[in-house]
Design a protein around this motif. Structure first.
Motif, mmCIF file in Angstrom:
data_model
loop_
_atom_site.group_PDB
_atom_site.id
_atom_site.type_symbol
_atom_site.label_atom_id
_atom_site.label_comp_id
_atom_site.label_asym_id
_atom_site.label_seq_id
_atom_site.Cartn_x
_atom_site.Cartn_y
_atom_site.Cartn_z
ATOM 1 N N THR A 158 0.549 -1.430 0.305
ATOM 2 C CA THR A 158 -0.164 -0.203 0.045
ATOM 3 C C THR A 158 0.692 1.390 -0.204
ATOM 4 O O THR A 158 0.268 2.261 0.448
ATOM 5 N N GLY A 159 2.395 1.055 -0.417
ATOM 6 C CA GLY A 159 2.700 1.831 -0.790
ATOM 7 C C GLY A 159 4.594 1.415 -0.507
ATOM 8 O O GLY A 159 4.490 0.961 -0.345
ATOM 9 N N PHE A 160 5.434 2.472 -0.495
ATOM 10 C CA PHE A 160 6.806 2.556 -0.324
ATOM 11 C C PHE A 160 7.333 2.977 1.436
ATOM 12 O O PHE A 160 7.656 2.378 1.828
ATOM 13 N N TYR A 161 7.295 4.267 1.172
ATOM 14 C CA TYR A 161 7.306 5.520 2.492
ATOM 15 C C TYR A 161 6.583 5.261 3.212
ATOM 16 O O TYR A 161 6.969 5.205 4.688
ATOM 17 N N ILE A 174 3.525 -0.621 3.695
ATOM 18 C CA ILE A 174 4.704 -0.846 3.333
ATOM 19 C C ILE A 174 5.900 -0.814 2.992
ATOM 20 O O ILE A 174 6.079 -2.442 4.014
ATOM 21 N N ARG A 175 6.656 -0.574 2.173
ATOM 22 C CA ARG A 175 7.569 -1.396 1.838
ATOM 23 C C ARG A 175 8.831 -1.492 3.119
ATOM 24 O O ARG A 175 9.637 -2.273 3.852
ATOM 25 N N GLU A 176 8.731 -0.089 3.946
ATOM 26 C CA GLU A 176 9.677 0.015 4.641
ATOM 27 C C GLU A 176 9.399 -1.573 6.051
ATOM 28 O O GLU A 176 10.102 -0.978 6.563
ATOM 29 N N GLU A 177 7.658 -1.988 6.443
ATOM 30 C CA GLU A 177 7.587 -2.427 7.346
ATOM 31 C C GLU A 177 8.111 -3.512 7.423
ATOM 32 O O GLU A 177 7.984 -4.527 7.835
ATOM 33 N N TYR A 178 8.813 -4.417 5.424
ATOM 34 C CA TYR A 178 9.212 -5.381 5.195
ATOM 35 C C TYR A 178 7.788 -6.151 5.408
ATOM 36 O O TYR A 178 6.162 -6.207 5.404
ATOM 37 N N TYR A 179 8.401 -7.958 6.941
ATOM 38 C CA TYR A 179 6.859 -8.414 7.366
ATOM 39 C C TYR A 179 7.068 -7.924 8.703
ATOM 40 O O TYR A 179 6.299 -8.784 9.244
#
Length: 304
Positions: A135-138, A164-169
């Motif tokens: 749902t987003g990158f940052y 978001i990407r920054e959260e990984y899993y």
């Protein structure tokens, strides 16, 4: 509501998928781990081996991760030749090596480029294209614009992993973002993220009762009987995990012709499956330290 087995690179290969379907079943669709085509590289049979029809005893959806529209279309030609008319497009993988090439979740960094990419492939493609996306990158605030772009195209199904990407899993999926998808997405919608039990699934089903499907990844590696349980079948038995591991061992040894490679595959799977036995710290330690298949088998047999 359909149940999907999410792809996991290096784990849910055709050997794993076939064995899972044979022993546990309950899954409506299996998604193959992503294949990365490029414009300057022909896809060889080795690249495509995981999705060859003769290697798969069950239906599977190929997944592609591409930053180039031409590379995607070349991949499409290859899979059509193999008898596929559906493909899943990955905009979710958070790996650093993937993201820096603007693939996976990296595609969400440049929404103008994402829009142009989708415009080109949807004007040229004649297969069904589903999309798996974060749902987003940052920031989750990016999702409004991302969803506007997705809504412009005839996506066959939109699979949303609300991180978001920054959260990984890490942490928990952002359900406020998923609410936006549920209310505003034009495509059929699938939920993906943190489903580890039948109760987790029921909560999603009750809160979003018009969903098309639910995709389960790490939760299904941990508990390969989760699809069966969701459909009212028996709960996972420890003896089943041991048998499942033994079946995989036999098949991996035949395929890989290597004890050490087989051991690495099984250890990765057991790291997840040991989450069913959180109190068994000594057995988990023995699994991690195993240097031979006999060591691994000795450790997991103690679970009985």
């Amino acid at each position: 509501m359909k149940l999907y087995f999410a792809p996991m690179e290096g784990v849910t290969t055709y050997t794993y998928r076939n064995t899972h379907a044979e022993m546990f079943g309950g899954c409506d669709e299996y998604f193959a781990p992503f294949i990365v085509p490029t414009e300057n590289e022909k896809l060889s049979i080795k690249n495509l081996r995981d999705i060859l029809k003769e290697n798969n005893n069950i239906d599977v959806i190929p997944q592609v991760m591409a930053s180039s529209a031409m590379a995607f279309l070349e991949f499409e030609k290859k899979i059509k030749d193999l008898g596929y008319n559906k493909v899943n497009l990955n905009f979710g993988c958070p790996s650093g090596t993937v993201v820096k090439k603007m693939r996976g979740a990296g595609a969400l960094r440049d929404l103008d480029a994402l829009d142009k990419f989708l415009d080109y492939i949807f004007n040229k493609s004649d297969v069904e294209i589903s999309v798996k996306s974060r749902t987003g990158f940052y920031s989750h605030d990016e999702f409004d614009e991302i969803l506007k772009i997705y809504n412009k195209y005839p996506i066959s199904e939109l699979i949303i992993h609300p991180r978001i990407r920054e959260e990984y899993y890490k942490g928990y999926p952002d359900m406020n973002s998923f609410d936006k998808a549920y209310k505003n997405a034009k495509a059929k919608l699938c939920y993906n993220g943190n489903i580890y039990t039948k109760e987790d699934y029921e909560k999603i089903k009750n809160n979003y009762n018009s969903l098309s499907s639910v995709m389960i990844g790490r939760g299904a590696i941990k508990n390969p009987a989760i699809f069966r349980e969701i459909k009212g079948g028996e709960k996972l038995k420890t003896s089943e995990l041991i048998l499942f591991s033994n079946m995989l061992e036999e098949k991996y040894l035949k395929l890989l012709n290597s004890e050490i490679y087989t051991l690495h595959r099984l250890k990765e799977i057991w790291i997840y499956m040991m989450q069913n036995f959180e109190e068994e710290k000594k057995i988990l330690k023995a699994v991690k330290k195993a240097n031979k298949l006999s060591d691994l088998n000795s450790a997991i047999n103690n679970l009985l």
